[in-house]
Design an enzyme around this catalytic site. Structure first.
Site, PDB file in Angstrom:
ATOM      1  CG  HIS A 141      -1.807   1.283   1.464  1.00 36.34           C
ATOM      2  ND1 HIS A 141      -3.113   1.364   1.158  1.00 36.34           N
ATOM      3  CD2 HIS A 141      -1.200   2.306   2.090  1.00 36.34           C
ATOM      4  CE1 HIS A 141      -3.463   2.476   1.189  1.00 36.34           C
ATOM      5  NE2 HIS A 141      -2.321   3.299   2.070  1.00 36.34           N
ATOM      6  CD  GLU A 142       2.071   3.258   3.625  1.00 38.13           C
ATOM      7  OE1 GLU A 142       2.166   4.604   2.975  1.00 38.13           O
ATOM      8  OE2 GLU A 142       1.173   3.162   4.396  1.00 38.13           O
ATOM      9  CG  HIS A 145       0.247   6.194  -0.910  1.00 39.17           C
ATOM     10  ND1 HIS A 145      -0.869   6.643  -1.151  1.00 39.17           N
ATOM     11  CD2 HIS A 145      -0.051   5.787   0.495  1.00 39.17           C
ATOM     12  CE1 HIS A 145      -1.521   6.526  -0.667  1.00 39.17           C
ATOM     13  NE2 HIS A 145      -1.502   5.907   0.533  1.00 39.17           N
TER      14      HIS A 145
END
Lengths: 301, 184
Positions: A141-142, A145
């Protein structure tokens, strides 16, 4: 994905321009209130330019510093390093800096200005509570980003929201001093000055605008990053169970502040329930969509 | 005169478009090649870890000579495998199966399971296996982009002129789709 990156870069420029505009307006407002318009406007312009440039080059360091992140030791945190490296291979990304934060609340964030200058930070609580696949989901998820350039917009917002908050705070204090002053001749004309009223309204509105800006930046971004994370791991259940663990956990992330709230994978401050009287208004300032919504979306994959 | 100018502008625009398309294609091709070498890097790293693991296990599980030999054999086969996606996949799957059996030994020998070195190697090998899988995923993603460019208008025109051809996907074979059976 390329449209997304382009949109993020465009939004970053908009954010910088919007920020400078707000700062200059506030500067002019203070000037109108105190009675020295041009000087304050100029000071505000210079200040906003410095903050904008500083944000681009140094905001990641600020975000990491504010959260008290320290570089993760490759031996001690071998699993974390391994997961980050593996997922970077999957995404064709350079390996970002890996940081840990001593905080019992499970949470994580990514920062930087582009994939070559990026960092991800996780709390020790996250490392303790998540198993391998769940941690992998969070890291993915990070990394999403980072890959989508969300970090650029989000990190710029950290310093800019912080600066607006600081400035209006300062301005209101200045007004107090001014208000406590013994009135001089010609001073009373001030209250009839229409510019002063506009200035006062602006001062009150500026932090609210900044907050709303921060909220819109973050919300859709989180769901998007969730989906891209599954594109990296090809295993949605990992992230789903990680989000469920985050939902069950009610520890407040102390390392987070209002300015960095939108960076984290889970909203660090506990929000008021959405069913309350102020539900709709409150929702405007939530930096994250409800975890339930995010989980439901991932289940459909 | 006006016609000439229009013609020149048209040629220049076409040339520019051609350059952009060409560069995009080259970038895709290089990414595919980079992705492929990345798989090799990770596979090699894994092969380098195997002897360490065998040495560590030897001290604790003398009686499991057959399992250890199977791993060494699989490793040698993987080193000798020719450099094509299909052959590498097969050799690699054999090694994966053999390694699973070694890790299963940890259950039978509690002392082995408590050994720090064994645990570190297990983490390292699991991570490397993950990396190999991710490298393949990235390779396939890159091949997808590249193959699409070769077939789709307008890049297919440029690709045809340069004789660029489609690349082979990395596919797991039938044996790998079934979970390797672990016997004691």
């Amino acid at each position: 994905m390329f449209e997304l990156i382009r949109a993020n870069k465009r939004r970053s420029v908009l954010l910088v321009v919007g920020f400078m505009l707000v700062v200059v307006l506030v500067g002019a407002a203070i000037g109108a209130l105190v009675g020295n318009g041009p000087v304050f406007t100029l000071v505000a312009l210079v200040f906003s330019a410095i903050v904008a440039f500083g944000s681009y080059w140094k905001a990641d360091k600020i975000a990491l510093g504010v959260s008290r992140a320290r570089p993760a030791d490759p031996q001690q945190y071998a699993r974390l390093h391994n997961l980050v490296e593996g997922l970077c291979i999957a995404g064709g990304l350079p390996t970002p800096g890996v940081y840990v934060i001593d905080d019992p609340a499970p949470n994580a964030f990514a920062t930087g200005r582009n994939p070559d200058h990026a960092a991800i930070a996780v709390t020790t609580g996250l490392l303790e509570k998540m198993n391998r696949v769940e941690l992998e989901g969070v890291v993915a998820h990070e990394l999403s980003h980072i890959r989508n350039y969300d970090i650029l917009v989000m990190t710029l917002a950290v310093t800019m929201v912080g600066a607006v908050a600081l400035m209006t705070d300062l301005a209101i204090r200045m007004m107090w001093w001014n208000g406590g002053r013994v009135p001089r001749q010609g001073d009373h004309g001030n209250s009839n000055n229409p510019l002063a009223i506009v200035g006062f309204v602006l001062l009150i509105l500026a932090p609210i605008i900044a907050k709303a800006m921060q909220a819109t930046i973050s919300r859709q971004r989180e769901t998007l990053a969730d989906v891209s994370a599954c594109q990296l791991t090809r295993y949605p259940p990992g992230l789903i169970s990680a989000l469920e663990k985050l939902k069950e956990d009610t520890t407040v992330t102390h390392s987070a502040s209002t300015a960095t709230a939108h960076l984290w994978i889970e909203q660090p401050m506990s929000g008021v329930g959405d069913r309350g009287k102020l539900g709709g208004v409150h929702k405007l300032f939530e930096t994250h969509p409800p975890l339930d919504e995010r989980i439901a979306l991932l289940r459909e994959l | 005169m006006a016609v000439l100018i229009i013609l020149i502008v048209l040629v220049v625009v076409l040339a520019l478009v051609g350059i952009v398309l060409y560069n995009g294609l080259v970038r895709s091709k290089n990414q595919v090649e980079n992705a492929w070498s990345q798989i090799d890097v990770q596979l090699k790293r894994r092969l380098d870890l195997v002897p360490n693991l065998v040495e560590t296990v030897k001290g604790y599980a003398e009686h499991e000579r057959a399992t250890l030999e199977a791993v060494i054999e699989a490793r040698n086969a993987a080193i000798a495998a020719p450099d094509t996606p299909a052959d590498q996949a097969q050799a690699d799957n054999m090694l994966t199966g053999a390694l699973r059996q070694i890790f299963a030994l940890g259950e039978a020998y509690p002392e082995l399971k408590a050994n720090q070195n064994f645990l570190a190697l297990q983490e390292e090998l699991t991570a490397t296996e993950g990396r190999v899988a991710y490298a393949r995923q990235f390779y396939n993603d890159s091949v997808l982009t590249y193959n699409t460019k070769i077939e789709a208008v307008p890049t297919n025109v440029v690709a045809n002129m340069l004789n660029y051809s489609k690349r082979e996907y990395f596919e797991a074979d039938e044996a790998a789709r079934e979970a390797p059976d672990v016997s004691f």
